[in-house]
Design a protein around this motif. Structure first.
Motif, PDB file in Angstrom:
ATOM      1  N   ALA A   1       0.784  -1.349  -0.014  1.00  0.00           N
ATOM      2  CA  ALA A   1      -0.151   0.183   0.067  1.00  0.00           C
ATOM      3  C   ALA A   1       0.928   1.310   0.007  1.00  0.00           C
ATOM      4  N   MET A   2       1.985   1.144   0.727  1.00  0.00           N
ATOM      5  CA  MET A   2       2.974   2.481   0.998  1.00  0.00           C
ATOM      6  C   MET A   2       3.506   2.628  -0.453  1.00  0.00           C
ATOM      7  N   MET A   3       3.877   1.600  -1.470  1.00  0.00           N
ATOM      8  CA  MET A   3       4.349   1.559  -2.600  1.00  0.00           C
ATOM      9  C   MET A   3       3.198   2.195  -3.555  1.00  0.00           C
TER      10      MET A   3
ATOM     11  N   THR B   1       3.358  10.962  -6.316  1.00  0.00           N
ATOM     12  CA  THR B   1       4.411  11.339  -7.546  1.00  0.00           C
ATOM     13  C   THR B   1       3.802  12.183  -8.564  1.00  0.00           C
ATOM     14  N   ASP B   2       2.656  11.151  -9.142  1.00  0.00           N
ATOM     15  CA  ASP B   2       2.065  11.375 -10.421  1.00  0.00           C
ATOM     16  C   ASP B   2       0.894  12.541 -10.316  1.00  0.00           C
TER      17      ASP B   2
ATOM     18  N   ALA C   1       8.853  13.754 -10.212  1.00  0.00           N
ATOM     19  CA  ALA C   1       8.431  13.017 -11.121  1.00  0.00           C
ATOM     20  C   ALA C   1       9.431  11.924 -11.633  1.00  0.00           C
ATOM     21  N   THR C   2       9.342  10.856 -11.789  1.00  0.00           N
ATOM     22  CA  THR C   2      10.432   9.712 -12.184  1.00  0.00           C
ATOM     23  C   THR C   2      10.063   9.592 -13.668  1.00  0.00           C
ATOM     24  N   PRO C   3      11.334   9.055 -14.444  1.00  0.00           N
ATOM     25  CA  PRO C   3      11.278   8.686 -15.787  1.00  0.00           C
ATOM     26  C   PRO C   3      10.250   7.578 -16.096  1.00  0.00           C
ATOM     27  N   PRO C   4       9.447   7.771 -17.397  1.00  0.00           N
ATOM     28  CA  PRO C   4       8.364   7.042 -17.759  1.00  0.00           C
ATOM     29  C   PRO C   4       8.868   5.404 -17.890  1.00  0.00           C
ATOM     30  N   ALA C   5      10.239   5.390 -18.007  1.00  0.00           N
ATOM     31  CA  ALA C   5      10.398   3.962 -17.914  1.00  0.00           C
ATOM     32  C   ALA C   5      10.515   3.106 -16.757  1.00  0.00           C
ATOM     33  N   VAL C   6      10.449   3.855 -15.882  1.00  0.00           N
ATOM     34  CA  VAL C   6      10.468   3.067 -14.365  1.00  0.00           C
ATOM     35  C   VAL C   6       9.169   3.772 -13.533  1.00  0.00           C
ATOM     36  N   SER C   7       7.806   3.975 -14.350  1.00  0.00           N
ATOM     37  CA  SER C   7       6.911   4.538 -13.521  1.00  0.00           C
ATOM     38  C   SER C   7       5.727   3.851 -13.722  1.00  0.00           C
ATOM     39  N   GLY C   8       5.627   2.774 -14.321  1.00  0.00           N
ATOM     40  CA  GLY C   8       4.442   2.067 -14.809  1.00  0.00           C
ATOM     41  C   GLY C   8       3.691   1.638 -13.428  1.00  0.00           C
TER      42      GLY C   8
ATOM     43  N   PRO D   1       3.139  -2.978  -6.841  1.00  0.00           N
ATOM     44  CA  PRO D   1       3.561  -2.397  -8.238  1.00  0.00           C
ATOM     45  C   PRO D   1       4.718  -3.148  -8.607  1.00  0.00           C
ATOM     46  N   GLN D   2       5.010  -3.473  -9.774  1.00  0.00           N
ATOM     47  CA  GLN D   2       6.260  -4.067 -10.256  1.00  0.00           C
ATOM     48  C   GLN D   2       7.457  -3.089 -10.267  1.00  0.00           C
ATOM     49  N   GLN D   3       6.953  -1.710 -10.303  1.00  0.00           N
ATOM     50  CA  GLN D   3       7.938  -0.576 -10.210  1.00  0.00           C
ATOM     51  C   GLN D   3       7.488   0.228  -9.326  1.00  0.00           C
ATOM     52  N   CYS D   4       8.507   0.633  -8.513  1.00  0.00           N
ATOM     53  CA  CYS D   4       8.273   1.664  -7.424  1.00  0.00           C
ATOM     54  C   CYS D   4       9.561   2.500  -7.139  1.00  0.00           C
ATOM     55  N   TYR D   5       9.760   3.501  -8.169  1.00  0.00           N
ATOM     56  CA  TYR D   5      11.010   4.473  -7.981  1.00  0.00           C
ATOM     57  C   TYR D   5      10.587   5.639  -7.586  1.00  0.00           C
ATOM     58  N   LEU D   6      11.368   6.275  -6.570  1.00  0.00           N
ATOM     59  CA  LEU D   6      11.394   7.552  -6.030  1.00  0.00           C
ATOM     60  C   LEU D   6      12.453   8.666  -6.317  1.00  0.00           C
ATOM     61  N   ARG D   7      11.887   9.724  -6.760  1.00  0.00           N
ATOM     62  CA  ARG D   7      13.056  11.039  -6.629  1.00  0.00           C
ATOM     63  C   ARG D   7      12.534  12.004  -5.660  1.00  0.00           C
TER      64      ARG D   7
END
Length: 231
Positions: free
Chosen positions: A11-13, A20-21, A203-210, A221-227
């Motif tokens: 849930a946190m992810m 972010t979005d 915002a994170t790059p689209p390639a790692v924001s699916g 989520p399969q991807q969870c990257y933060l800036r």
């Protein structure tokens, strides 16, 4: 213990990705936190556990509820006796799956013959305020809020949180609902508030924001990257 560890972290992810979005929601939540904990802000410190436990934060509660609605998992129950649901007979021992990612949750409800509903179901529907004309797949915390007075504020004096405003099944219902629900809500409240209080989620790059997910005890989520930018 295993269920709580997996579900709460998942849930946190999800909420980190949504905030972010949706920077406008992130900023609004931060403003609410700073205004609610004005003393902590003035003293340049983080709010205490006791302060957030006692605080009324309808906008934060709405953010959590909306995230859980969009990423709920199926709930399974075994029929303990022969019964009927919306005119469909269900025999004792049948495993019934309650899906939370279809009509009524992420798309408009299916048409149901009202005569097939129970009296309690019909009564509950009379008080329903859920607006299915809005895109149900979008992250909109405002769905769970009831405005108390004219204006555009989001503090407890401006809005109330209505946890029964729409469909929610992530913790189950009835006597077999998740007994860790209150702890999970408190954990999410604290973690989300600490994150937004201390950092801007950029915002994170689209390639790692699916938004593709992995199904397990909970959907994560399969991807969870933060800036992060320190405030």
């Amino acid at each position: 213990m295993v269920g709580g560890h997996h579900t709460t972290s998942g849930a946190m992810m999800w909420v980190a990705k949504y905030l972010t979005d949706r920077p406008e929601i992130q900023s609004r939540l931060r403003e609410v936190l700073y205004a609610t904990f004005a003393t902590a802000r003035a003293e340049d410190r983080l709010f205490t556990c006791e302060e957030i436990r006692l605080a009324r934060l309808p906008y934060l509660d709405a953010v959590i509820e909306e995230m859980l609605r969009i990423n709920a998992v199926p709930v399974t129950r075994e029929a303990m006796c022969d019964t009927t649901v919306l005119g469909v007979p269900i025999k004792k021992g049948t495993q019934v799956f309650f899906m939370s990612n279809g009509p009524g949750f992420l798309s408009p409800s299916l048409t149901v013959d009202e005569a097939q509903r129970t009296e309690t179901s019909r009564t509950a529907k009379l008080h329903a305020t859920w607006d299915e004309s809005r895109d149900l797949a979008q992250f909109e915390p405002e769905r769970w809020l009831v405005r108390k007075k004219e204006g555009s504020g989001w503090l407890a004096e401006d809005v109330d949180f209505d946890g029964a405003a729409g469909p929610q099944l992530v913790f189950g219902l009835g006597p077999r609902s998740c007994w860790g629900r209150r702890l999970a809500y408190l954990e999410m409240r604290i973690i989300i508030a600490m994150l937004v209080w201390s950092f801007r989620l950029l915002a994170t790059p689209p390639a790692v924001s699916g938004y593709a997910g992995l199904e397990g005890i909970a959907r994560v989520p399969q991807q969870c990257y933060l800036r992060l930018e320190k405030i």
